[in-house]
Write a protein that holds these residues in place. Sequence first.
Motif, PDB file in Angstrom:
ATOM      1  N   TYR A 102     -13.855   6.758  -2.753  1.00  0.00           N
ATOM      2  CA  TYR A 102     -14.626   7.556  -3.708  1.00  0.00           C
ATOM      3  C   TYR A 102     -14.987   8.931  -3.137  1.00  0.00           C
ATOM      4  N   PRO A 132     -20.245   9.294  -5.641  1.00  0.00           N
ATOM      5  CA  PRO A 132     -20.676   7.942  -5.982  1.00  0.00           C
ATOM      6  C   PRO A 132     -22.166   7.752  -5.712  1.00  0.00           C
ATOM      7  N   HIS A 133     -22.628   6.568  -6.022  1.00  0.00           N
ATOM      8  CA  HIS A 133     -24.040   6.215  -5.939  1.00  0.00           C
ATOM      9  C   HIS A 133     -24.638   6.557  -4.574  1.00  0.00           C
ATOM     10  N   ILE A 143     -20.566   6.038   1.882  1.00  0.00           N
ATOM     11  CA  ILE A 143     -19.901   5.847   0.590  1.00  0.00           C
ATOM     12  C   ILE A 143     -18.508   5.265   0.793  1.00  0.00           C
ATOM     13  N   LYS A 146     -16.109  12.132  -5.267  1.00  0.00           N
ATOM     14  CA  LYS A 146     -16.426  11.779  -6.659  1.00  0.00           C
ATOM     15  C   LYS A 146     -17.928  11.670  -6.917  1.00  0.00           C
TER      16      LYS A 146
END
Length: 586
Positions: free
Chosen positions: A105, A110-111, A101, A108
């Motif tokens: 981020y 993220p994807h 990641i 957080k």
Amino acid sequence: MKQSISKQLVKYLEDRGVEYLFGLCGHTNIAVLAALEGSKVTFVNTRHEQIAAHMADGYARAKKKTAVLLSHLGPGLTNASTGVANAALDSIPMVVIAGDIPSHYYGKHPHQEVNLHYDASQSEIYRPFVKRVWRVERPDLFPEILEKAFQLAESGRPGPVLVSVPMDIFSMEVDTKLFERLALHTKTLQKPSMDDVTAERIVRTLVEARNPLIYAGGGVLLADAADELREFATHLSIPVAHTLMGKGALPDDHPLTLGMTGFWGTKFVNDKCLGADWVIGLGTSFKEADCSSWEPEYTFSFPPSKLIHIDIDSNEIGRNFPVEIGVVTDLKEALKVLNRVARRLLPEGRKNEALLNAIQDYRAEFIAGNREHVKNAAYPMRPERILSVVREVLPRDGIVTTDVGWNKNGVGQQFPIYTPGSILTPGGYATMGFGAPAALGAKLACPDRLVVALVGDGGFGQNPSVLATAVEMNIPVVWVVMNNYAYGTIAGLQKAHYGTTMGTLFRKDGEPYSPDFGAVARAYGAEGVRIESAEQFKTVLAQAVASGKPFVIDVSMLNEPVPTAGHWNINHIYSPGLAVSHVAIP
């Protein structure tokens, strides 16, 4: 001068002599793929990360060189994990570089982030089976981490390592001097050896023994010590038994080769191990299947037998059996010293004609006992005949990859290997799906040698998209699918102990079912034939070899268990007190 991490990574791989980067794209690693444009490093594009990992594994085994795997984060990394774990348990050097990641981020979610226990923790997935994991926290640290990764993968007991790189770091620039200084560091470490005093103690012990025996493991092949092993065994006339992973360390037609031990070993080989007063174990961890679940009445009994154990990994010495003499050293270096000392103490060597005759008689008896099955013209084919035909067509140095089931256990027991390192098999992890992609990696490593994959229908069906990579790169491997319409070994085990084959057979409307793997191959653009008779098989196999193309041969095979007089404790677990093993499934 500054340049992006991804471009400098590619240059580093080029300078290190890396030929292939195995992997699959994802949004976290395309900066690296873009940097590969025009590079001397070829990207091997696969349809599944497990295929990439097994290809890298097969390449490393055949080339005797560290393989490099490029992965996407999250599902890409977990898809590759089975193949990387397989390499780890067989001590195969591999550097896994995975996108992670974005560093900004962190926390957080993220994807595609793995973070259910703590943030940015995808690298923890690999911790139980790789030698080390690194998560790159700063771009300036990446060069030295990369150098450490290769050094650790290759040194001591080899194995995979993971370098997890936040995707934004791939695009960051660092001073080229950080990479340039790595060129000053050696890329080859001097390996530990054995002192002459210890070597003399070992040689004298073996010379004075009544029935000494050498037990060769996969570590002999990893250390490239087959020549030294042959010299040592021949000079002292000591018989050599081997593990599954040690098959081929001494050619199967060498007069001192006994064969594989354990559950799929034969009574003659296991009895020779039991009857040894001194055993010298070389590069083996004495695993369960090789040692008949460590039960002392079947393969090894320490005591009364006594053990000399030599291995690069101190953790393996004494793990399963008590050791009289334990030595931590590189096997090639150790055998060089042992050979020098043996020649000094016994300049003329020694002979044991009675032993050589016993081994020769055993081989003749084994071949005679198998002859009826080898000549059997029935269709579906006898597995023994399939192996016999492949051995006839395969050159002496041809490379064979196996999967699991008859094609691994039967090959270990009765398929002669004449060139050390020419059989690649999934040992410690016994991964179904290894054989088909590993063959592609082996062919890339050794383009001038014939590579044949012996795989079951269960194993080939795991990832048939391996054919797409073979066609795209024109990798001329021959796959022989030993098709018994089942997970045959497990079916025979379940039927013997529980009277059912639930979940183990492939059936449609009550009848045996299988895709036509020849047609599947043709759909991918490869060559493929479904055999219709036993007589046809050799002709088609020769055609496949001559074609110079990826070629699948689908061969219907009787679901017969590998014959064995060995022992595996799982049978006692299933059926306590009963002498029950596998049975044939009609």
